[in-house]
Scaffold this active site. Sequence first.
Site, PDB file in Angstrom:
ATOM      1  N   ARG A  73      38.042  49.631  31.665  1.00  0.00           N
ATOM      2  CA  ARG A  73      38.398  50.303  32.904  1.00  0.00           C
ATOM      3  C   ARG A  73      39.280  51.516  32.663  1.00  0.00           C
ATOM      4  O   ARG A  73      39.641  52.204  33.618  1.00  0.00           O
ATOM      5  CB  ARG A  73      39.176  49.332  33.781  1.00  0.00           C
ATOM      6  CG  ARG A  73      38.382  48.687  34.885  1.00  0.00           C
ATOM      7  CD  ARG A  73      39.346  47.717  35.557  1.00  0.00           C
ATOM      8  NE  ARG A  73      39.015  47.371  36.895  1.00  0.00           N
ATOM      9  CZ  ARG A  73      38.268  46.313  37.232  1.00  0.00           C
ATOM     10  NH1 ARG A  73      37.721  45.568  36.319  1.00  0.00           N
ATOM     11  NH2 ARG A  73      38.079  46.021  38.497  1.00  0.00           N
ATOM     12  N   ARG A  88      42.920  49.541  44.979  1.00  0.00           N
ATOM     13  CA  ARG A  88      41.887  49.353  43.946  1.00  0.00           C
ATOM     14  C   ARG A  88      40.923  50.526  43.922  1.00  0.00           C
ATOM     15  O   ARG A  88      40.489  50.966  42.846  1.00  0.00           O
ATOM     16  CB  ARG A  88      41.140  48.040  44.187  1.00  0.00           C
ATOM     17  CG  ARG A  88      41.942  46.821  43.758  1.00  0.00           C
ATOM     18  CD  ARG A  88      41.499  45.556  44.457  1.00  0.00           C
ATOM     19  NE  ARG A  88      40.144  45.162  44.145  1.00  0.00           N
ATOM     20  CZ  ARG A  88      39.392  44.386  44.918  1.00  0.00           C
ATOM     21  NH1 ARG A  88      39.856  43.917  46.054  1.00  0.00           N
ATOM     22  NH2 ARG A  88      38.171  44.069  44.540  1.00  0.00           N
ATOM     23  N   ARG A  99      33.930  39.374  52.449  1.00  0.00           N
ATOM     24  CA  ARG A  99      33.577  38.680  51.209  1.00  0.00           C
ATOM     25  C   ARG A  99      34.314  37.354  51.021  1.00  0.00           C
ATOM     26  O   ARG A  99      35.524  37.291  51.140  1.00  0.00           O
ATOM     27  CB  ARG A  99      33.871  39.600  50.018  1.00  0.00           C
ATOM     28  CG  ARG A  99      33.589  38.936  48.679  1.00  0.00           C
ATOM     29  CD  ARG A  99      33.465  39.916  47.574  1.00  0.00           C
ATOM     30  NE  ARG A  99      34.751  40.382  47.087  1.00  0.00           N
ATOM     31  CZ  ARG A  99      34.881  41.125  46.000  1.00  0.00           C
ATOM     32  NH1 ARG A  99      33.816  41.521  45.325  1.00  0.00           N
ATOM     33  NH2 ARG A  99      36.069  41.514  45.598  1.00  0.00           N
ATOM     34  N   LYS A 118      28.942  44.419  41.304  1.00  0.00           N
ATOM     35  CA  LYS A 118      28.845  44.115  39.873  1.00  0.00           C
ATOM     36  C   LYS A 118      28.576  42.628  39.632  1.00  0.00           C
ATOM     37  O   LYS A 118      27.746  42.278  38.811  1.00  0.00           O
ATOM     38  CB  LYS A 118      30.135  44.529  39.136  1.00  0.00           C
ATOM     39  CG  LYS A 118      30.408  46.034  39.165  1.00  0.00           C
ATOM     40  CD  LYS A 118      31.568  46.427  38.259  1.00  0.00           C
ATOM     41  CE  LYS A 118      32.906  45.840  38.662  1.00  0.00           C
ATOM     42  NZ  LYS A 118      33.467  46.379  39.926  1.00  0.00           N
ATOM     43  N   ARG A 167      39.582  36.459  48.260  1.00  0.00           N
ATOM     44  CA  ARG A 167      40.480  36.863  47.180  1.00  0.00           C
ATOM     45  C   ARG A 167      41.738  37.512  47.752  1.00  0.00           C
ATOM     46  O   ARG A 167      41.654  38.294  48.680  1.00  0.00           O
ATOM     47  CB  ARG A 167      39.760  37.853  46.247  1.00  0.00           C
ATOM     48  CG  ARG A 167      38.931  37.151  45.200  1.00  0.00           C
ATOM     49  CD  ARG A 167      38.033  38.071  44.423  1.00  0.00           C
ATOM     50  NE  ARG A 167      38.635  39.336  44.015  1.00  0.00           N
ATOM     51  CZ  ARG A 167      37.997  40.229  43.250  1.00  0.00           C
ATOM     52  NH1 ARG A 167      36.776  39.974  42.808  1.00  0.00           N
ATOM     53  NH2 ARG A 167      38.569  41.352  42.924  1.00  0.00           N
TER      54      ARG A 167
HETATM   55  P1  ATP Z   1      34.767  43.427  42.306  1.00  0.00           P
HETATM   56  O1  ATP Z   1      34.994  42.071  41.766  1.00  0.00           O
HETATM   57  O2  ATP Z   1      34.504  43.463  43.744  1.00  0.00           O
HETATM   58  O3  ATP Z   1      33.761  44.184  41.505  1.00  0.00           O
HETATM   59  P2  ATP Z   1      36.986  44.617  41.127  1.00  0.00           P
HETATM   60  O4  ATP Z   1      36.140  45.363  40.156  1.00  0.00           O
HETATM   61  O5  ATP Z   1      38.181  45.317  41.698  1.00  0.00           O
HETATM   62  O6  ATP Z   1      36.120  44.200  42.304  1.00  0.00           O
HETATM   63  P3  ATP Z   1      37.588  42.477  39.298  1.00  0.00           P
HETATM   64  O7  ATP Z   1      36.750  43.119  38.256  1.00  0.00           O
HETATM   65  O8  ATP Z   1      37.370  41.067  39.601  1.00  0.00           O
HETATM   66  O9  ATP Z   1      37.490  43.221  40.661  1.00  0.00           O
HETATM   67  O10 ATP Z   1      39.112  42.720  38.894  1.00  0.00           O
HETATM   68  C1  ATP Z   1      40.156  42.252  39.725  1.00  0.00           C
HETATM   69  C2  ATP Z   1      41.477  42.762  39.212  1.00  0.00           C
HETATM   70  O11 ATP Z   1      41.689  42.286  37.873  1.00  0.00           O
HETATM   71  C3  ATP Z   1      41.596  44.268  39.106  1.00  0.00           C
HETATM   72  O12 ATP Z   1      41.972  44.871  40.332  1.00  0.00           O
HETATM   73  C4  ATP Z   1      42.690  44.394  38.029  1.00  0.00           C
HETATM   74  O13 ATP Z   1      43.949  44.128  38.573  1.00  0.00           O
HETATM   75  C5  ATP Z   1      42.352  43.261  37.086  1.00  0.00           C
HETATM   76  N1  ATP Z   1      41.443  43.708  36.001  1.00  0.00           N
HETATM   77  C6  ATP Z   1      40.161  43.316  35.798  1.00  0.00           C
HETATM   78  N2  ATP Z   1      39.634  43.930  34.730  1.00  0.00           N
HETATM   79  C7  ATP Z   1      40.604  44.740  34.234  1.00  0.00           C
HETATM   80  C8  ATP Z   1      40.675  45.658  33.151  1.00  0.00           C
HETATM   81  N3  ATP Z   1      39.621  45.892  32.360  1.00  0.00           N
HETATM   82  N4  ATP Z   1      41.838  46.325  32.963  1.00  0.00           N
HETATM   83  C9  ATP Z   1      42.896  46.113  33.747  1.00  0.00           C
HETATM   84  N5  ATP Z   1      42.897  45.275  34.786  1.00  0.00           N
HETATM   85  C10 ATP Z   1      41.769  44.583  35.042  1.00  0.00           C
HETATM   86 MG    MG Z   2      33.787  41.523  40.132  1.00  0.00          MG
END
Ligand code: ATP
Ligand code: MG
Length: 215
Positions: A92, A170, A126, A18, A159
């Site tokens: 999410r 996750r 990563r 993403k 991270r």
């Molecule tokens: P990547 O960055 O590899 O796409 P990801 O989608 O798990 O992985 P991030 O989007 O950076 O990572 O989110 C990291 C963490 O932040 C999530 O695991 C969660 O704990 C929190 N988080 C991020 N967005 C939300 C959301 N919309 N609702 C709840 N928690 C969130």
């Molecule tokens: Mg991300």
Amino acid sequence: MSPNLFRAVLMGAPGSGKGTVSSRIVKTFSMKYISSGDLLRSNIEQKTDLGNIADQYIRDGKLVPDIYITKCILSELEKLKSKSWLLDGFPRTLDQADELLHTEPINTVINLDVPFDVIIDRLKSRWVHLPSGRVYNIGFNDPAVPGKDDVTGEPLIQRPDDNPVAVRKRLEVYEACTKPLSTYFKQRGLLVTFSGKTTDEIWPNVKKYLEEKIK
Ligand code: ATP
Ligand code: MG
């Protein structure tokens, strides 16, 4: 919404690319970009109230509760009233999606579909530049100088939630809470899915789709 504005949501499992796809979209189509993960990490860094609450959830690979994250994202979007934007990592959950659609009309939801075995390998290798969210993968997308960001020369980190236990959590959370959103958006005629193993495979199709959609 004015016809010149374009609002997109990007969804996909953790590590599905993403962040990388977002940076290409933002560069190609000049839109504002909000990543819920980057926003939370910067709150943690600055030790804000939200950051202090979010820290442990993120380390454990769990979702930050809706009440905290939704308020934070909607107030960021409020600042971008007259702008086109791309939202990465939010919504999410179904409640987050409902809140978003009640507040802001959305043009499209881009869904990245990458096999889980590819994702697990990718997250192990990563390294990220925290302030910008730039991502490197050791072995196939290396920084020019090991351990340093290409643009700023600042240090890269792994991270804390990219360890095997948090990654498994996750992916479970994604399956249980976030994947059902694809049905929700499909029912509203918003979802387009792009499948592939690498961002380079997926990106040309996303670009073509957005060129059609934005013109
Ligand atoms: P990547 O960055 O590899 O796409 P990801 O989608 O798990 O992985 P991030 O989007 O950076 O990572 O989110 C990291 C963490 O932040 C999530 O695991 C969660 O704990 C929190 N988080 C991020 N967005 C939300 C959301 N919309 N609702 C709840 N928690 C969130
Ligand atoms: Mg991300």
